[in-house]
Design an enzyme around this catalytic site. Structure first.
Site, mmCIF file in Angstrom:
data_model
loop_
_atom_site.group_PDB
_atom_site.id
_atom_site.type_symbol
_atom_site.label_atom_id
_atom_site.label_comp_id
_atom_site.label_asym_id
_atom_site.label_seq_id
_atom_site.Cartn_x
_atom_site.Cartn_y
_atom_site.Cartn_z
ATOM 1 N N ARG A 1 0.833 -1.202 0.000
ATOM 2 C CA ARG A 1 0.000 0.000 0.000
ATOM 3 C C ARG A 1 0.868 1.253 0.000
ATOM 4 N NH1 ARG A 1 -0.639 4.790 2.487
ATOM 5 N NH2 ARG A 1 -0.220 3.777 4.504
ATOM 6 N N ASP A 2 1.620 1.457 1.061
ATOM 7 C CA ASP A 2 2.387 2.695 1.215
ATOM 8 C C ASP A 2 3.519 2.781 0.195
ATOM 9 O OD1 ASP A 2 3.069 5.097 2.285
ATOM 10 O OD2 ASP A 2 3.593 4.367 4.257
ATOM 11 N N HIS B 1 5.272 3.846 12.946
ATOM 12 C CA HIS B 1 5.420 3.829 11.489
ATOM 13 C C HIS B 1 6.455 4.898 11.133
ATOM 14 C CE1 HIS B 1 3.593 3.705 7.277
ATOM 15 N NE2 HIS B 1 4.286 4.838 7.248
ATOM 16 N N HIS C 1 9.593 6.573 8.697
ATOM 17 C CA HIS C 1 10.247 6.712 7.403
ATOM 18 C C HIS C 1 11.732 6.963 7.663
ATOM 19 C CE1 HIS C 1 6.674 7.254 4.549
ATOM 20 N NE2 HIS C 1 6.181 6.920 5.732
ATOM 21 N N CYS D 1 5.001 9.736 1.233
ATOM 22 C CA CYS D 1 3.697 10.389 1.108
ATOM 23 C C CYS D 1 3.671 11.305 -0.112
ATOM 24 C CB CYS D 1 3.410 11.203 2.373
ATOM 25 S SG CYS D 1 1.873 12.154 2.286
ATOM 26 N N ASN E 1 9.747 4.406 3.506
ATOM 27 C CA ASN E 1 9.607 3.884 4.862
ATOM 28 C C ASN E 1 10.890 3.180 5.288
ATOM 29 O OD1 ASN E 1 6.987 4.020 3.454
ATOM 30 N ND2 ASN E 1 6.155 3.275 5.363
#
Length: 321
Positions: A24-25, A216, A218, A249, A258
């Site tokens: 997803r990310d 979470h 990065h 993002c 990430n």
């Protein structure tokens, strides 16, 4: 480095849950559409390697994120025979309904701790976002699906600068009041530092002790794994990571990937923690993802291998003279 299944018991205090968010990310910012079959194959390979919790897609508008337009198809193709727990982002009630129909195991809602980033990210105020989640939670409750609350820019905002712990606590309390019991603190643009991580985690532990916290990070400024060490010292046992270091993002200047899943697993295993994940298999998947994306990715362990990886002496040139 084979994972020992006996050590992968979540009841074990040395067990750390690694949540793979690359599908997803990581994939969401890729401009070239990744074939659905490739997404499914990579997710299934990670499950085979021992990853048991994955954020696999987002039920956003296909117009907003074309890369994830195949969310339902991806869910349908995943092998669930090994008990993997699959989550997906849901921005609104319509997305929640689609996620429930697709059989997701948990929905993730997201709100920034800073007003400016929330406006850029979802074109809403924080209050509007939180109010809108009531309908999402209602859909999830009807389907008996848990909801996780993600808090973006929890450690700093690229538009506003410092984000005080009180701002993070405010969003966490709102999630709690909606019946959410798991929250994830997001370092959206890699602004977290060891002191800010410690401050935010301790504030939440003091003000919302009933909430389970995940982190979470990065790696924008190169200290993502240093922040993990702080989280471990504070008792946090769930961490998001992205295969090969994919991610970033699309609505924040300067955002990069990430923390890397295989690098995180290596750190944890070398520090005496258990993850239940086969590191060698994970590195092979990371290299596969790098070939698929078609450019060098930031993961380190996939290049160097585990610390005690042996090489034949004749593989390396001997110094002359």
């Amino acid at each position: 480095m084979r994972a020992d299944d006996k050590r992968a018991d979540p009841a074990n205090e040395r067990f750390i849950e690694v949540v793979e968010v690359g599908p997803r990310d990581g994939f969401q910012i890729e401009r070239t559409f990744i074939p659905t079959s490739e997404k499914i194959a990579i997710i299934n390979a990670m499950i085979e390697a021992g990853v048991r919790r994955l954020e696999v897609t987002s039920f956003v508008s296909p117009r907003a994120v074309p890369q994830l337009a195949d969310a339902a198809e991806v869910l349908a193709g995943i092998d669930r025979s090994k008990g993997a727990f699959l989550t997906a982002l849901v921005p609104n009630p319509k997305g929640a309904e689609r996620a429930a129909e697709a059989g997701i195991d948990a929905m993730v809602v997201f709100c920034s701790a800073s007003e400016t980033h929330n406006a850029k990210n979802v074109n809403r105020t924080i209050a509007e976002s939180l109010a809108g989640f009531r309908e999402v939670v209602a859909v999830a409750e009807d389907a008996r699906i848990p909801v996780v609350g993600a808090i973006a820019t929890a450690f700093g905002c690229p538009f506003e600068g410092e984000v005080p712990p009180d701002a993070v606590v405010r969003v966490a309390r709102a999630y709690r009041d909606l019946g959410i019991r798991q929250v994830g603190l997001g370092d959206t643009t890699g602004m977290a530092t060891p002191p800010t991580v410690q401050s935010a985690v301790r504030a939440l532990a003091a003000e919302t002790p009933e909430l389970e916290i995940g982190l979470h990070f990065h790696n924008t400024r190169g200290i993502g794994l240093a922040n993990v060490l702080v989280g471990l010292a504070e008792g946090i046992r769930r961490y998001d990571a992205s295969i090969a270091g994919l991610g970033g993002c699309p609505f924040a200047a300067g955002a990069t990937g990430n923390i890397c899943t295989e690098d995180l697993v290596y750190l944890l295993q070398e520090s005496g923690y258990q993850t239940g994940i086969d590191l060698d298999a994970l590195c092979a998947i990371a290299r596969r993802v790098e070939r698929l994306i078609g450019r060098p990715l930031p993961g380190q362990v996939m290049k160097a291998g585990p610390r005690l990886k042996r090489h034949a002496a004749d593989e390396v040139a001997t110094a002359a003279g």
